[in-house]
Design a protein around this motif. Structure first.
Motif, mmCIF file in Angstrom:
data_model
loop_
_atom_site.group_PDB
_atom_site.id
_atom_site.type_symbol
_atom_site.label_atom_id
_atom_site.label_comp_id
_atom_site.label_asym_id
_atom_site.label_seq_id
_atom_site.Cartn_x
_atom_site.Cartn_y
_atom_site.Cartn_z
ATOM 1 N N SER A 397 38.652 44.376 41.633
ATOM 2 C CA SER A 397 37.657 43.355 41.938
ATOM 3 C C SER A 397 36.938 42.952 40.659
ATOM 4 C CB SER A 397 36.652 43.880 42.961
ATOM 5 O OG SER A 397 35.648 42.914 43.203
ATOM 6 N N LEU A 398 36.908 41.657 40.385
ATOM 7 C CA LEU A 398 36.258 41.149 39.179
ATOM 8 C C LEU A 398 34.869 40.604 39.465
ATOM 9 C CD1 LEU A 398 39.332 39.285 37.654
ATOM 10 C CD2 LEU A 398 38.445 41.507 36.997
ATOM 11 N N GLY A 399 34.406 40.734 40.695
ATOM 12 C CA GLY A 399 33.130 40.139 41.077
ATOM 13 C C GLY A 399 31.938 40.701 40.340
ATOM 14 N N VAL A 400 32.017 41.942 39.880
ATOM 15 C CA VAL A 400 30.866 42.562 39.211
ATOM 16 C C VAL A 400 31.119 42.768 37.722
ATOM 17 C CG1 VAL A 400 30.105 43.742 41.287
ATOM 18 C CG2 VAL A 400 31.773 44.857 39.825
ATOM 19 N N VAL A 401 32.213 42.239 37.197
ATOM 20 C CA VAL A 401 32.558 42.447 35.798
ATOM 21 C C VAL A 401 31.758 41.485 34.926
ATOM 22 C CG1 VAL A 401 34.400 42.358 34.086
ATOM 23 C CG2 VAL A 401 34.858 43.294 36.361
ATOM 24 N N ARG A 402 30.959 42.030 34.024
ATOM 25 C CA ARG A 402 30.165 41.218 33.099
ATOM 26 C C ARG A 402 30.424 41.590 31.639
ATOM 27 N NH1 ARG A 402 29.801 39.019 37.081
ATOM 28 N NH2 ARG A 402 28.007 38.241 38.282
ATOM 29 N N ASP A 403 31.100 42.683 31.422
ATOM 30 C CA ASP A 403 31.275 43.215 30.074
ATOM 31 C C ASP A 403 32.745 43.124 29.678
ATOM 32 O OD1 ASP A 403 31.246 44.562 27.713
ATOM 33 O OD2 ASP A 403 30.443 46.436 28.503
ATOM 34 N N GLU A 440 38.750 37.931 43.291
ATOM 35 C CA GLU A 440 37.506 37.206 42.990
ATOM 36 C C GLU A 440 37.406 36.858 41.511
ATOM 37 O OE1 GLU A 440 35.972 36.318 45.514
ATOM 38 O OE2 GLU A 440 36.382 37.777 47.077
ATOM 39 N N ILE A 441 38.452 36.259 40.965
ATOM 40 C CA ILE A 441 38.461 35.939 39.530
ATOM 41 C C ILE A 441 37.470 34.834 39.198
ATOM 42 C CG2 ILE A 441 40.276 34.168 39.586
ATOM 43 C CD1 ILE A 441 41.445 35.550 37.065
ATOM 44 N N ASP A 442 37.075 34.066 40.217
ATOM 45 C CA ASP A 442 36.096 33.000 39.974
ATOM 46 C C ASP A 442 34.673 33.538 39.839
ATOM 47 O OD1 ASP A 442 36.297 33.748 42.673
ATOM 48 O OD2 ASP A 442 35.282 31.929 43.331
ATOM 49 N N LYS A 443 34.470 34.833 40.125
ATOM 50 C CA LYS A 443 33.123 35.414 40.043
ATOM 51 C C LYS A 443 32.867 36.083 38.694
ATOM 52 C CE LYS A 443 32.563 34.606 44.521
ATOM 53 N NZ LYS A 443 33.939 34.337 44.929
ATOM 54 N N PHE A 484 50.999 39.836 38.152
ATOM 55 C CA PHE A 484 49.581 39.586 38.362
ATOM 56 C C PHE A 484 49.401 38.485 39.404
ATOM 57 C CE2 PHE A 484 49.478 41.439 34.087
ATOM 58 C CZ PHE A 484 48.469 42.365 34.256
ATOM 59 N N ILE A 485 48.531 38.749 40.386
ATOM 60 C CA ILE A 485 48.153 37.752 41.388
ATOM 61 C C ILE A 485 46.628 37.723 41.440
ATOM 62 C CG2 ILE A 485 48.245 37.066 43.815
ATOM 63 C CD1 ILE A 485 50.907 38.486 44.043
ATOM 64 N N ALA A 486 46.046 36.544 41.165
ATOM 65 C CA ALA A 486 44.592 36.397 41.194
ATOM 66 C C ALA A 486 44.174 35.712 42.493
ATOM 67 C CB ALA A 486 44.122 35.597 39.989
ATOM 68 N N THR A 487 42.941 35.977 42.927
ATOM 69 C CA THR A 487 42.392 35.286 44.101
ATOM 70 C C THR A 487 41.033 34.718 43.718
ATOM 71 O OG1 THR A 487 41.199 37.174 45.046
ATOM 72 C CG2 THR A 487 43.533 36.963 45.604
ATOM 73 N N ALA A 488 40.673 33.601 44.339
ATOM 74 C CA ALA A 488 39.392 32.953 44.048
ATOM 75 C C ALA A 488 38.979 32.117 45.244
ATOM 76 C CB ALA A 488 39.507 32.078 42.801
ATOM 77 N N ASN A 489 37.665 31.907 45.388
ATOM 78 C CA ASN A 489 37.147 31.016 46.417
ATOM 79 C C ASN A 489 37.000 29.589 45.900
ATOM 80 O OD1 ASN A 489 35.134 33.785 47.327
ATOM 81 N ND2 ASN A 489 36.842 33.037 48.523
#
Length: 659
Positions: A397-403, A440-443, A484-489
């Motif tokens: 999950s990339l939703g909380v990745v900031r670094d 959640e790559i868009d997050k 690799f498969i990404a998902t986004a809203n």
């Protein structure tokens, strides 16, 4: 005991076997008996013990024959060689375990025409072989050369002695000479059997000479190897002594190589690291040996090496790309989404053709990105692809990745450094070609610590990810086999360079009929089972499901619908537990409110359409669409319109156009 003595036996009995005659047969494991040879045999098999008992009573002769495969307990005719040896019993010993040890002497070579029976022991039709010999200078030369070769082998061998040379020199004739020499050599049963089957004495001598030449060459090579080893031992003795002294010194200082380092070396060998990674591991091992165990750097290096051993450098799963099976899996797991399923099948077909043309090449394909509202099946479709290809799967999950360090890892100079989530995911997946879901790559966000989307550029570029560099690992890792498969809203919030590296596949919202089918086929059976109910306890009518969809949910996907169905199932489960005489509950249009309470959403279309001065507008978002009712009223004025609130440009323009 292995010796040769002249046969003392009634020749008239032997002459009876000049013509085919039936006789008892004893199969032997790993043993070939030659004429005049006296050897001990250990008898343990039931049919051999029965044969031995009958022969001892009547003092008869029998045939011994070697079997081809020693693992077979009860050999059949095809498991025995065609040629054997007539034999007589010299002496019998009874062992404590009721088995027998018997000393036998070979009499004559025989050919076995047929096995007639196997119970209570083996019988067969055999015929005595007549030996032939031609006196010639060549045979004399072979005989003398054979004797010299055997003497040379005795001098070099550690299992032969001068007594064997004496036994050879006492041979009564040329045929017996070949038998004596071959019986004493440490060669295979097949080679000994080959000599037994030679009834032409000249050919027997020639074949024996060939075997001796081969054994003599082996003995010479063996002597050379032993000499080289001795030289090497003498050379290495000094180094060994010095190393032992170093070990003793290190042990006194508490710096000796512990079992963990030895275990790490073995694991690194088994991991089959690529050349660059192997060099890095060797450098770190040598560095670790020189460190004190009390040093803070010791555990840092140890943890790093353990990571190298756990990564699947050479572990991959075989792709099972069967389009028919993939279609079946996608249809079983998801309803509708026909265009998306077709695109996925096209993608798998291309991968299959590339692998067929070049199985060893890395298949470079587009990075898929599923874009759509929540609950439309993006992540579950990605899992179905992994299932269809029989690959391991990992979701990040990339939703909380900031670094940025979350992707590339921390350098080992920092306290608490660890590899990035890409390398960690590959380690958890257990293979170097999993299906890797970037959810959640868009997050993705960015702050003062760096931009993680920039770090993903290398990961998602097929031209670069074959040598992905993680700051912690400090050696390239090949990601070219990872799917690799990404998902986004929302596609719009994905950074441009990152979006450019992916192929976007849009997941639209479900219609009412599609939601109804999904609920009936997937959601209701799942929730009924999870809440401990059965089909006998609860049923949903089609009207009941549609009432839940229209009056209690407002979404493009089916997550809220599943929650409402679970809500109904919990209510029914509670009623079942509290009621002694429970009756099956049917969820219909009329009974839905009993379980879900007041209606959440209302459609006022019919009421609004009856009033004058109302215009109908359409609104669309990625989470679904709706109808907007715009009320108007007529009043005197100058023809100006003042718009307030957070209206977009399109809404303002539409209002001005309507005026």
């Amino acid at each position: 005991m292995n010796k040769f003595e002249p046969v003392v036996f009634d020749k008239s009995i032997l002459e009876e076997y000049n013509v085919p005659k039936e006789i008892p047969i004893m199969p032997l494991r790993n043993t070939v008996l030659f004429p005049q040879q006296i050897i001990p045999l250990y008898i343990g098999r039931v049919h051999s013990l029965r044969l031995l008992n009958d022969i001892m009573k009547e003092n008869k002769i029998f045939v011994v024959v070697a079997q081809k495969d020693i693992s077979i307990e009860n050999p059949r005719e095809e498991d025995l060689y065609q040629y054997g040896t007539l034999a007589k019993i010299v002496k019998v010993f009874t062992m404590p375990d009721k088995s027998r040890s018997v000393i036998v002497q070979g009499l004559e070579r025989v050919e076995i025409h047929k096995i007639t029976k196997m119970d209570p022991y083996y019988h067969g039709i055999v015929q005595r072989l007549q030996e032939s010999e031609e006196d010639s200078i060549e045979s004399v030369a072979i005989r003398e050369r054979l004797k010299e070769s055997f003497k040379d082998i005795v001098d070099m061998s550690d299992y032969l002695s001068k007594d064997n040379v004496t036994m050879m020199m006492n041979s009564v004739d040329d045929g017996n000479l070949a038998d004596v020499v071959v019986s004493m050599l440490n060669i295979s049963v097949e080679e000994k059997q080959h000599i037994l089957e030679q009834f032409n004495i000249n050919k027997r001598l020639a074949e024996t000479a060939i075997i001796l030449a081969q054994e003599l060459e082996k003995a010479k090579i063996g002597e050379k190897i032993i000499a080289d080893v001795k030289d090497n031992i003498n050379k290495n003795q000094r180094e060994y002594y010095l190393r032992e002294q170093m070990k003793a010194i290190r042990k006194e200082l508490g710096e000796d190589e512990d079992e963990r380092i030895i275990d790490l070396k073995k694991k690194l060998e088994d991991a089959q690291l690529p050349e660059e990674a192997a060099k890095a591991a060797d450098r770190e091992i040598e560095r670790l040996k020189r460190m004190s165990k009390q040093s803070p750097e010791y555990n840092v290096s140890l943890t790093y090496l353990e990571l190298l051993t756990e990564l699947p450098w050479s572990v991959s799963t075989a792709d099972e790309i069967d389009l028919a099976n993939a279609t079946k899996i996608l249809d079983e797991d998801h309803y509708g989404l026909d265009k998306i399923k077709l695109r996925i099948l096209e993608y798998l077909a291309v991968r299959k053709l590339k692998l067929k043309n070049d199985p060893n090449s890395a298949v470079k394909g587009p990075i898929l990105c599923f874009v759509g509202p929540p609950g439309t099946g993006k992540t579950s479709v990605a899992k179905s692809i992994a299932h269809a290809m029989d690959r391991n799967i990992h979701r990040m999950s990339l939703g909380v990745v900031r670094d940025e360090a979350e992707i590339r890892g921390h350098r080992r100079t920092y306290i608490g450094a660890m590899p990035g989530r890409i390398i960690q995911g590959i380690k958890k997946a257990g293979s170097n070609n999993p299906v890797f879901i970037l959810d959640e790559i868009d997050k993705l966000g960015a702050d003062y610590k760096g931009d993680p989307s920039s770090a993903l550029l290398e990961v998602l570029d097929p031209e670069q990810n074959y040598s992905f560099s993680d700051h912690y690992l400090e050696t390239p890792f090949d990601l070219s086999n990872v799917m690799f498969i990404a998902t986004a809203n929302w596609a719009e919030t994905i950074p441009g360079p990152l979006r450019d590296r992916m192929e976007l596949i849009n997941f639209s919202g479900y219609t009412l009929p599609e939601k109804t089918h999904i609920a009936e086929k997937f959601l209701i059976p799942k929730q009924v089972e999870e809440h401990g109910l059965t089909k006998k306890d609860i049923t949903f009518t089609e009207n009941g499901v549609q009432t839940i969809i229209q009056n209690y949910t407002r979404e493009a996907g089916v997550r809220s619908l599943e929650r409402e169905i679970a809500h109904v199932a919990r209510k029914v489960a509670k009623i079942k537990v509290e009621t002694t005489r429970f009756r099956k509950k049917s969820i219909t249009e009329k009974t839905v409110s009993k379980y879900l309470g007041r209606q959440k959403f209302y459609s006022d279309r019919a009421e609004r359409m009856k009033r004058p001065g109302i215009a109908i507008g359409l609104a669309w978002t990625q989470v679904g669409g709706d109808i907007l009712f715009i009320e108007t009223t007529k009043m005197p004025g100058e023809g100006k319109l003042q718009l307030t609130g957070q209206l977009g440009d399109v809404m303002k323009e539409s209002a001005q156009a309507a005026l």
